[in-house]
Enzyme design. Structure first.
Site, PDB file in Angstrom:
ATOM      1  N   ASP A  66       3.549  -3.181  -1.664  1.00 57.56           N
ATOM      2  CA  ASP A  66       3.299  -1.814  -2.101  1.00 57.56           C
ATOM      3  C   ASP A  66       3.802  -1.613  -3.527  1.00 57.56           C
ATOM      4  OD1 ASP A  66       2.431   0.829  -1.470  1.00 57.56           O
ATOM      5  OD2 ASP A  66       4.533   1.404  -1.460  1.00 57.56           O
ATOM      6  N   ASP A 392       0.719   5.246   3.802  1.00 57.94           N
ATOM      7  CA  ASP A 392      -0.335   5.241   2.789  1.00 57.94           C
ATOM      8  C   ASP A 392      -1.663   5.610   3.424  1.00 57.94           C
ATOM      9  OD1 ASP A 392       1.450   4.485   0.912  1.00 57.94           O
ATOM     10  OD2 ASP A 392       0.575   2.522   0.472  1.00 57.94           O
TER      11      ASP A 392
END
Ligand code: ADP
Ligand code: MG
Length: 556
Positions: A66, A392
């Protein structure tokens, strides 16, 4: 640096250690620092991107793909590099995804800007061109986008899966994408004007280890990972009066602190009776409110536990603050802070059931309200990365539902935008035209890196992609698994338009911010990296070390 006065110039007084870098040197210094950051995350882009292992100064390990997590953990202490990290943070806040893309594009914009500066094009012309291009590109996103409905489960699942690929959530992405989409649909309401509002306050994530991610579940209501305070308490209620309490069921502190002089056994007994009476009164107040279940955020005295158990009341102590807040939403009630003023209005009706095997309570309100995603992972590291990926995906699906627009992924949108920008550049006069073209080139970094990270020939593929778009195929993108150019939207690689607009905008803003600086005055040592290392890694030399990341060299 010495102090001197020049006629007509402001006088700048600096300390002995201070350093000053001006004009081209300042731009070079800043660009290489910013590019260093962009290079650091590039290798994680896309489904075939690699992970990074981050070791902080305490020795804690994070394994992630990420972008924003990597940059935040890197603890970068170069001010320019920090501006790039801010791009990632803004992107994360605004869109929940696309952080790596935004940072990579910002780095590429700066690289291409540097070439323009070398051709003696003034930074203000570059900045103006970038602004024009950024604005035009965002307009075009809207034109290219495909509308999506909140009950178009299939497209939304594709959006969720696309955001999960390459992340920890990938292995079970079919199951997880389905859970994410159903969770979002559960908390979406249609507003009066017909728009869709996703209330993420009503969605909670609870993580557990010891099972595989595929066993994750979506539950309606809340989950509380706590045990009853007393073994003799009932644990299951189809219809209970639930009380949320943020006050200890204990003897009040003031009484404990007061020193008492106990001269006789009689006096001691009196004192203890007094305490017992106080606890009894608190429990009686709870009984009178009609509560069957009490979630207490604070402690519960042993004796009070005993009284509550005798009254057939289920009590849970030290409930997490976040759980209390969520319970409040689920039950549509309030959190009581004073037992003495309790009334029947303070309890809410709901069902409370015990999952003995998982040692969890499930709580549901009278009107279905709120949902919990129970996420499983085999170990702590796995479940942490899984949670990041799911968060996300939740943000991305939520934005897609409220924004209602989707785009083809796999570089398709970037190549289409680049092609449209090149046409648009013809209408832009002067040097700005070159900057608009440079912007177009920079967007094509995305398909190039997606290809590189998948071990494919990025030059050949870009040629094919451009050709497909020239012939009118707006959705032609790269399937990194087959290496083919195809309609990525059809293939299920779907992104949200909002995240892309945001990525383009914030990358341009960050690049312009860096380009605007022509003078760096540093109070301390400024280690410049004038060696012009092509890989951009030269910028890292100027980053004053990377905090506690000494152990990272091998992991990158
Ligand atoms: P970011 O932080 O920018 O979201 P990711 O590592 O999530 O970075 O990568 C996103 C990129 O990967 C997007 O350009 C997306 O279109 C692309 N992508 C995702 N899945 C696929 C796929 N199956 N094939 C090709 N590209 C994909
Ligand atoms: Mg992503």
């Amino acid at each position: 640096m010495s102090q001197r006065m020049q006629q007509g110039q402001p006088m700048i007084i600096m300390g002995d250690d201070a350093q000053r870098v001006k004009d081209k040197d300042a731009q070079e210094y800043n660009i290489s620092a910013a590019r260093g950051v962009a290079e650091a995350v590039r290798s994680t882009l896309g489904p075939k991107g690699m992970d990074k292992m981050l070791v902080d100064s305490m020795g804690d390990v994070t394994i992630t793909n990420d972008g924003v997590t990597i940059l935040q953990t890197m603890d970068i202490d170069n001010p320019t590099a920090e501006m790039i990290v801010e791009v990632a943070e803004t992107q994360e806040d605004e869109a929940g995804d696309g952080t790596t893309s935004a940072v990579a594009i910002a780095g590429e914009l700066l690289k291409n800007a540097e070439e323009l500066l070398e051709q003696d094009i003034h930074p203000t012309a570059v900045i103006k061109g970038f602004n024009l291009a950024s604005e035009y590109a965002r307009e075009q996103v809207d034109d290219i986008a495909t509308a999506v409905d909140p009950d178009d489960t299939e497209t939304l699942k594709n959006v969720a899966e696309t955001s999960m690929t390459g992340k920890g959530a990938e292995l079970e992405k079919d199951v997880l994408a389905d859970l994410v989409v159903r969770a979002i649909q559960d908390v979406t309401v249609e507003a009066e004007d017909g728009s869709h509002v996703v209330d993420l306050q009503n969605l909670n994530i609870e993580t557990r280890t010891g099972r595989s991610a595929g066993e994750s579940r979506l539950l309606s209501g809340a989950v509380v990972d706590k045990d009853p305070v007393h073994d003799d308490m009932p644990t299951d209620f189809e219809e209970a009066n639930v009380l949320l309490l943020n006050e200890a069921i204990e003897v009040e502190e003031a009484d404990v602190d007061t020193s008492v002089n106990v001269d006789s056994p009689d006096q001691l007994q009196k004192f203890l009776d007094q305490e017992e009476k106080q606890l009894r009164e608190k429990v009686d107040a709870i009984v009178e409110s009609g509560a069957d279940v009490v979630f207490c955020q604070k402690g519960i005295d042993d004796l009070a536990q005993h009284y509550l158990a005798k009254e057939g009341i289920l009590a849970i102590r030290r409930t997490k603050k976040s759980d209390m807040k969520f319970l409040k939403n689920v039950l549509d009630t309030t959190i009581v802070t004073d037992i003495d003023s309790l009334s029947a209005d303070d309890v809410a009706v709901g069902s409370v059931t015990r999952d003995a095997e998982e040692e969890l309570f499930y709580v549901e309100g009278e009107n279905p309200h709120g949902a919990t995603l129970l996420l499983y992972g085999s170990t702590e590291h796995v479940v942490d990365e899984l949670e990041r990926g799911i968060n996300d995906a939740i943000d991305v699906v939520a934005t897609t539902v409220s924004d209602g627009r989707t785009l083809p992924g796999g570089g398709a949108i970037e190549v289409e935008l680049a092609s449209r920008l090149r046409d648009y550049a013809d209408s832009v006069s002067g040097r700005e035209q070159l900057a608009v073209e440079a912007f177009a080139d920079s967007l094509e970094l995305i398909p190039r890196v997606l290809a590189e990270n998948a071990g494919l020939d990025s030059i050949d593929l870009l040629v094919d992609l451009r050709a497909a778009h020239e012939s009118g195929d707006e959705h032609a993108g790269l399937n990194v698994f087959t290496g083919e150019v195809e309609d990525t939207f059809e293939a299920g690689v779907v992104e949200t338009a909002h995240a892309k607009e945001q990525a383009v905008a914030s990358a341009a803003e960050a690049a312009n911010l860096v380009l605007k600086i022509d003078d760096i005055i540093a109070a301390g040592d400024l280690s410049t990296s004038g060696d012009g290392d092509e890989g951009g890694a030269g910028g890292m030399g100027g980053m004053g070390g990377m905090g506690g990341m000494g152990g990272m060299g091998g992991a990158m």
